[in-house]
Structure formats: structure tokens, C-alpha cells
Design a protein around this motif. Structure first.
Motif, PDB file in Angstrom:
ATOM      1  N   ASN A  40      75.398  72.013  14.693  1.00  0.00           N
ATOM      2  CA  ASN A  40      76.643  72.542  14.136  1.00  0.00           C
ATOM      3  C   ASN A  40      77.495  73.263  15.163  1.00  0.00           C
ATOM      4  N   THR A  41      76.843  74.042  16.035  1.00  0.00           N
ATOM      5  CA  THR A  41      77.591  74.956  16.909  1.00  0.00           C
ATOM      6  C   THR A  41      77.718  74.477  18.349  1.00  0.00           C
ATOM      7  N   GLY A  42      76.809  73.575  18.773  1.00  0.00           N
ATOM      8  CA  GLY A  42      76.793  73.186  20.192  1.00  0.00           C
ATOM      9  C   GLY A  42      76.199  74.273  21.080  1.00  0.00           C
ATOM     10  N   GLU A  43      75.575  75.281  20.469  1.00  0.00           N
ATOM     11  CA  GLU A  43      74.959  76.359  21.263  1.00  0.00           C
ATOM     12  C   GLU A  43      73.751  75.840  22.032  1.00  0.00           C
ATOM     13  N   ASN A  44      73.336  76.617  23.039  1.00  0.00           N
ATOM     14  CA  ASN A  44      72.140  76.310  23.855  1.00  0.00           C
ATOM     15  C   ASN A  44      72.253  74.975  24.588  1.00  0.00           C
ATOM     16  N   ALA A  45      73.488  74.650  25.006  1.00  0.00           N
ATOM     17  CA  ALA A  45      73.638  73.436  25.827  1.00  0.00           C
ATOM     18  C   ALA A  45      73.073  73.738  27.219  1.00  0.00           C
ATOM     19  N   VAL A  46      72.260  72.834  27.751  1.00  0.00           N
ATOM     20  CA  VAL A  46      71.669  73.050  29.074  1.00  0.00           C
ATOM     21  C   VAL A  46      72.759  72.908  30.135  1.00  0.00           C
ATOM     22  N   ALA A  47      72.822  73.892  31.039  1.00  0.00           N
ATOM     23  CA  ALA A  47      73.800  73.817  32.131  1.00  0.00           C
ATOM     24  C   ALA A  47      73.040  73.575  33.424  1.00  0.00           C
ATOM     25  N   ALA A  48      73.481  72.583  34.195  1.00  0.00           N
ATOM     26  CA  ALA A  48      72.792  72.318  35.466  1.00  0.00           C
ATOM     27  C   ALA A  48      73.291  73.307  36.513  1.00  0.00           C
ATOM     28  N   ASP A  49      72.358  73.827  37.304  1.00  0.00           N
ATOM     29  CA  ASP A  49      72.713  74.755  38.372  1.00  0.00           C
ATOM     30  C   ASP A  49      73.168  73.953  39.590  1.00  0.00           C
ATOM     31  N   GLU A  50      74.349  74.258  40.088  1.00  0.00           N
ATOM     32  CA  GLU A  50      74.901  73.397  41.149  1.00  0.00           C
ATOM     33  C   GLU A  50      74.078  73.408  42.441  1.00  0.00           C
ATOM     34  N   ASN A  51      73.311  74.488  42.672  1.00  0.00           N
ATOM     35  CA  ASN A  51      72.509  74.548  43.903  1.00  0.00           C
ATOM     36  C   ASN A  51      71.234  73.712  43.836  1.00  0.00           C
ATOM     37  N   THR A  52      70.720  73.547  42.613  1.00  0.00           N
ATOM     38  CA  THR A  52      69.429  72.855  42.511  1.00  0.00           C
ATOM     39  C   THR A  52      69.522  71.469  41.872  1.00  0.00           C
ATOM     40  N   ALA A  53      70.625  71.201  41.167  1.00  0.00           N
ATOM     41  CA  ALA A  53      70.692  69.978  40.357  1.00  0.00           C
ATOM     42  C   ALA A  53      70.443  68.700  41.164  1.00  0.00           C
ATOM     43  N   GLU A  54      71.114  68.553  42.299  1.00  0.00           N
ATOM     44  CA  GLU A  54      70.990  67.290  43.054  1.00  0.00           C
ATOM     45  C   GLU A  54      69.570  67.048  43.575  1.00  0.00           C
ATOM     46  N   PRO A  55      69.006  68.037  44.346  1.00  0.00           N
ATOM     47  CA  PRO A  55      67.624  67.795  44.825  1.00  0.00           C
ATOM     48  C   PRO A  55      66.613  67.697  43.697  1.00  0.00           C
ATOM     49  N   ALA A  56      66.817  68.431  42.597  1.00  0.00           N
ATOM     50  CA  ALA A  56      65.860  68.350  41.478  1.00  0.00           C
ATOM     51  C   ALA A  56      65.936  66.973  40.820  1.00  0.00           C
ATOM     52  N   LYS A  57      67.144  66.456  40.705  1.00  0.00           N
ATOM     53  CA  LYS A  57      67.316  65.123  40.114  1.00  0.00           C
ATOM     54  C   LYS A  57      66.603  64.069  40.967  1.00  0.00           C
ATOM     55  N   LYS A  58      66.688  64.267  42.293  1.00  0.00           N
ATOM     56  CA  LYS A  58      66.042  63.317  43.215  1.00  0.00           C
ATOM     57  C   LYS A  58      64.537  63.221  42.960  1.00  0.00           C
ATOM     58  N   THR A  59      63.886  64.374  42.751  1.00  0.00           N
ATOM     59  CA  THR A  59      62.419  64.331  42.549  1.00  0.00           C
ATOM     60  C   THR A  59      62.081  63.620  41.242  1.00  0.00           C
ATOM     61  N   LEU A  60      62.943  63.796  40.235  1.00  0.00           N
ATOM     62  CA  LEU A  60      62.696  63.122  38.952  1.00  0.00           C
ATOM     63  C   LEU A  60      62.961  61.626  39.063  1.00  0.00           C
ATOM     64  N   THR A  61      64.045  61.271  39.754  1.00  0.00           N
ATOM     65  CA  THR A  61      64.393  59.858  39.908  1.00  0.00           C
ATOM     66  C   THR A  61      63.299  59.147  40.705  1.00  0.00           C
ATOM     67  N   LYS A  62      62.752  59.861  41.694  1.00  0.00           N
ATOM     68  CA  LYS A  62      61.674  59.257  42.501  1.00  0.00           C
ATOM     69  C   LYS A  62      60.471  58.971  41.602  1.00  0.00           C
ATOM     70  N   MET A  63      60.177  59.902  40.687  1.00  0.00           N
ATOM     71  CA  MET A  63      59.063  59.657  39.759  1.00  0.00           C
ATOM     72  C   MET A  63      59.335  58.395  38.937  1.00  0.00           C
ATOM     73  N   LEU A  64      60.536  58.284  38.393  1.00  0.00           N
ATOM     74  CA  LEU A  64      60.838  57.116  37.544  1.00  0.00           C
ATOM     75  C   LEU A  64      60.705  55.834  38.347  1.00  0.00           C
ATOM     76  N   GLU A  65      61.150  55.885  39.619  1.00  0.00           N
ATOM     77  CA  GLU A  65      61.031  54.692  40.480  1.00  0.00           C
ATOM     78  C   GLU A  65      59.562  54.363  40.741  1.00  0.00           C
ATOM     79  N   LEU A  66      58.785  55.372  41.158  1.00  0.00           N
ATOM     80  CA  LEU A  66      57.380  55.123  41.544  1.00  0.00           C
ATOM     81  C   LEU A  66      56.527  54.754  40.334  1.00  0.00           C
ATOM     82  N   ALA A  67      56.845  55.345  39.179  1.00  0.00           N
ATOM     83  CA  ALA A  67      56.047  55.051  37.972  1.00  0.00           C
ATOM     84  C   ALA A  67      56.324  53.645  37.481  1.00  0.00           C
ATOM     85  N   GLY A  68      57.492  53.112  37.855  1.00  0.00           N
ATOM     86  CA  GLY A  68      57.842  51.760  37.399  1.00  0.00           C
ATOM     87  C   GLY A  68      57.202  50.678  38.260  1.00  0.00           C
ATOM     88  N   LYS A  69      56.590  51.093  39.373  1.00  0.00           N
ATOM     89  CA  LYS A  69      56.071  50.076  40.320  1.00  0.00           C
ATOM     90  C   LYS A  69      54.748  49.495  39.870  1.00  0.00           C
TER      91      LYS A  69
END
Ligand code: 13P
Ligand code: SF4
Length: 302
Positions: free
Chosen positions: A273-302
Motif C-alpha cells: 500500500n505505502t511503498g515503504e521499506n524499499a531497498v536502496a542500493a549504496d552507491e559505494n558498494t552496489a557495483e562490486p557487490a553485484k559483481k560477486t552475485l553475478t559471478k555466482m550466477l555464472e559459475l552456478a550455471g556451468k
């Protein structure tokens, strides 16, 4: 209108979808569009076209969904639902290991904050940790934050040097081997299925060690009719659906994750109803953190 009907209507209005972990309460699992373990949920989050994802689980799960889908709105029904283990490693530990072992790979369990992921090379879940670590080219691995999953991986991949950080899940760590033994005495035919976050004494008693979905799949295929379950009691909802003919026994001191149980129909309705508690990505960590997750998805798919 019932709460279930209200959620259905709000999902349509907001183009939202509900993803839930097996540990949330049965009434939440009943309204969810997708239920699964951490790996399934993070992967599923990348495959959906809906504008809004409501993540019925603890905050690292919603945060991971946001990192992988920065353009989407990810709502947490209760922003205080947090996994204590997700914070149990310091930057100093990672930096010290990197300084000591030049070929080090830092492998972080998905139960970790985005900041911790941003210091790491690849994420893993309990469903893929052994395979991903085995296939990394690095000899030295720092596995963070969970010491129990780290030890389990080290046993399965003896050719690597796995450096262990002393984090743990308070729910799985405190499960007692004695309680499992007592259940084995009462039910000698039962198979013991446990999560790798359990302590070494419990893991020693297991017939099968795996993620929540691994435990559910194992029980689904087994010829046995009795199972002793070493993980959070929320899995019993899916276990009973999969094996209505079987009996499931949990330790006497029932393992309950209070954070997972913070998710309710009421707070799902509230955030829709309210849109409260939307997750906000931190600009300092978002890119490198995304990389570690994307690497998992790539390696798990192999
Ligand atoms: P799974 O990935 O096995 O579902 O585990 C998540 C978790 O938090 C276990 O405590
Ligand atoms: Fe974290 Fe343990 Fe709860 Fe899983 S069961 S979310 S590891 S506190």
C-alpha cells in the motif's frame, strides 16, 4: 475482503510479485508466488518482469535482489528482519588474508551484507558452495562469514586451503547433537537431513547435508517414511506438502528464526500500500557487490 484477497488485488495494482523463503510462516508461504532457497530466489529475481518484488525473507535477500535488479523496486515487509550472521566478519579479516595469500579468493556466503559482498570475489549459497569453491582456480580461499558451512566445504574440497572466519547462524549453531541423538534413538529408521549451517556435532550425525531445497528434494525422493530435520522449522510446510505420508521430527528445542517470522500478511499489505521499506542500493558498494552475485550466477550455471 480477506487479507489474502487484499494481497492479490494489491499485487495486480502495483505489478508486484511475492518471493518467499522456506523459513517464513506458512500463511506467508501460502500467498507467495515463488518459494525457495536463497539460490533459487536470487536467480528467480533476475527472471521476473514485474516492476515490484516483495521479498518475504531477511534483509540480505531483498538486498541481493535489489543489487541484481537495480531498476526494480524491492520491498521488505519488515526492514528489521535481519540475519545476524550476515554481519559477522570484519574488513580487517579480509584485508589481512589478502595481504597474506596473494592468490586468495574471498568467497562470501550470500548471508552477508552488500558491503561484505563488495569486499569479496564471489558469492555462494549452501546449494552451490562446494561446487563453486571446487572449480575456482585459487588454492587459498577465505570463506566468510559462516564457519560451519566453511568447514563443510573444506571437508568436501580437501585439495584447497580454506581459511575460516568465525561467524555462525545462532539458530543452527545452537542445535544440539544430543537432541538429534535422542531423536535417532526414538526413531531408529529415520534419516537425518541437516543444513550445513549446523555445528560439527550435528553434521557428523547427518545422512544428508544440504540447503533447504536440497533437504526438501531429498525427502521427496527417499524411500523412508521418517525424517529428523536439522534446520529451521519453516521447512515443514514444504516437507509435508511433498511427503504427506511421512513424519518429520525436529529437535526438542525447535529451531525458529525470529527474523524470518517477522514477515506477516499485515506488513506485506502495508508495504504494498505505502511503498515503504524499499531497498536502496549504496552507491559505494552496489557495483562490486553485484559483481560477486553475478559471478555466482555464472559459475552456478556451468
Ligand atoms: P538456504 O539457502 O539453504 O535456503 O539457507 C538460507 C538460510 O538462511 C539458512 O539459514
Ligand atoms: Fe540467518 Fe540463521 Fe535466520 Fe538463516 S536461520 S536467516 S542464517 S539467522
Amino acid at each position: 475482503m480477506t487479507k489474502q484477497e487484499e494481497i492479490k488485488q494489491l499485487k495486480q495494482e502495483k505489478d508486484a510479485v511475492l518471493l518467499a523463503h522456506y523459513y517464513v510462516s506458512p500463511e506467508v508461504q501460502e500467498v507467495a508466488d515463488y518459494i525457495g532457497d536463497s539460490f533459487f530466489l536470487s536467480k528467480k529475481a533476475t527472471e521476473l518482469s514485474n516492476r515490484t518484488l516483495v521479498f518475504c525473507g531477511v534483509s540480505f535477500m531483498g538486498e541481493s535482489a535489489k543489487l541484481l535488479n537495480p531498476e526494480k523496486t524491492v520491498l521488505l515487509p519488515d526492514a528489521a528482519a535481519d540475519c545476524p550472521m550476515a554481519h559477522m566478519v570484519s574488513k580487517e579479516t579480509v584485508e589481512a588474508a589478502r595481504a597474506k595469500y596473494p592468490d586468495l579468493a574471498v568467497v562470501c556466503y550470500i548471508n552477508s551484507t552488500a558491503e561484505i559482498k563488495s569486499w569479496s570475489d564471489v558469492s555462494v549459497t549452501s546449494a552451490n558452495a562446494v561446487d563453486i569453491v571446487r572449480n575456482l582456480p585459487n588454492k587459498h580461499i577465505l570463506f566468510i562469514p559462516d564457519r560451519n558451512l566453511a568447514r563443510h566445504v573444506a571437508e568436501q574440497v580437501p585439495e584447497k586451503e580454506i581459511h575460516i572466519n568465525e561467524g555462525y547462524c545462532p539458530i543452527h549453531e545452537t542445535m544440539k547433537g544430543e537432541e538429534i541423538l535422542a531423536l535417532k534413538k526414538e526413531h531408529p529408521d529415520a534419516e537425518v537431513l541437516v543444513h550445513p549451517e549446523c555445528n560439527a556435532k550435528v553434521l557428523e550425525l547427518a545422512d544428508y547435508i544440504g540447503s533447504t531445497s536440497g533437504i526438501i528434494a531429498y525427502a521427496g525422493k527417499s524411500e523412508k517414511k521418517e525424517f529428523i530435520i536439522g534446520t529451521e522449522e519453516g521447512v515443514s510446510f514444504a516437507l509435508k506438502q511433498k511427503r504427506p505420508d511421512a513424519s518429520f521430527y525436529f529437535p526438542k528445542t525447535t529451531p525458529v528464526c525470529v527474523d524470518m517470522k517477522k514477515i506477516t500478511l499485515d506488513n506485506i499489505i502495508h508495504v504494498l500500500n505505502t511503498g515503504e521499506n524499499a531497498v536502496a542500493a549504496d552507491e559505494n558498494t552496489a557495483e562490486p557487490a553485484k559483481k560477486t552475485l553475478t559471478k555466482m550466477l555464472e559459475l552456478a550455471g556451468k
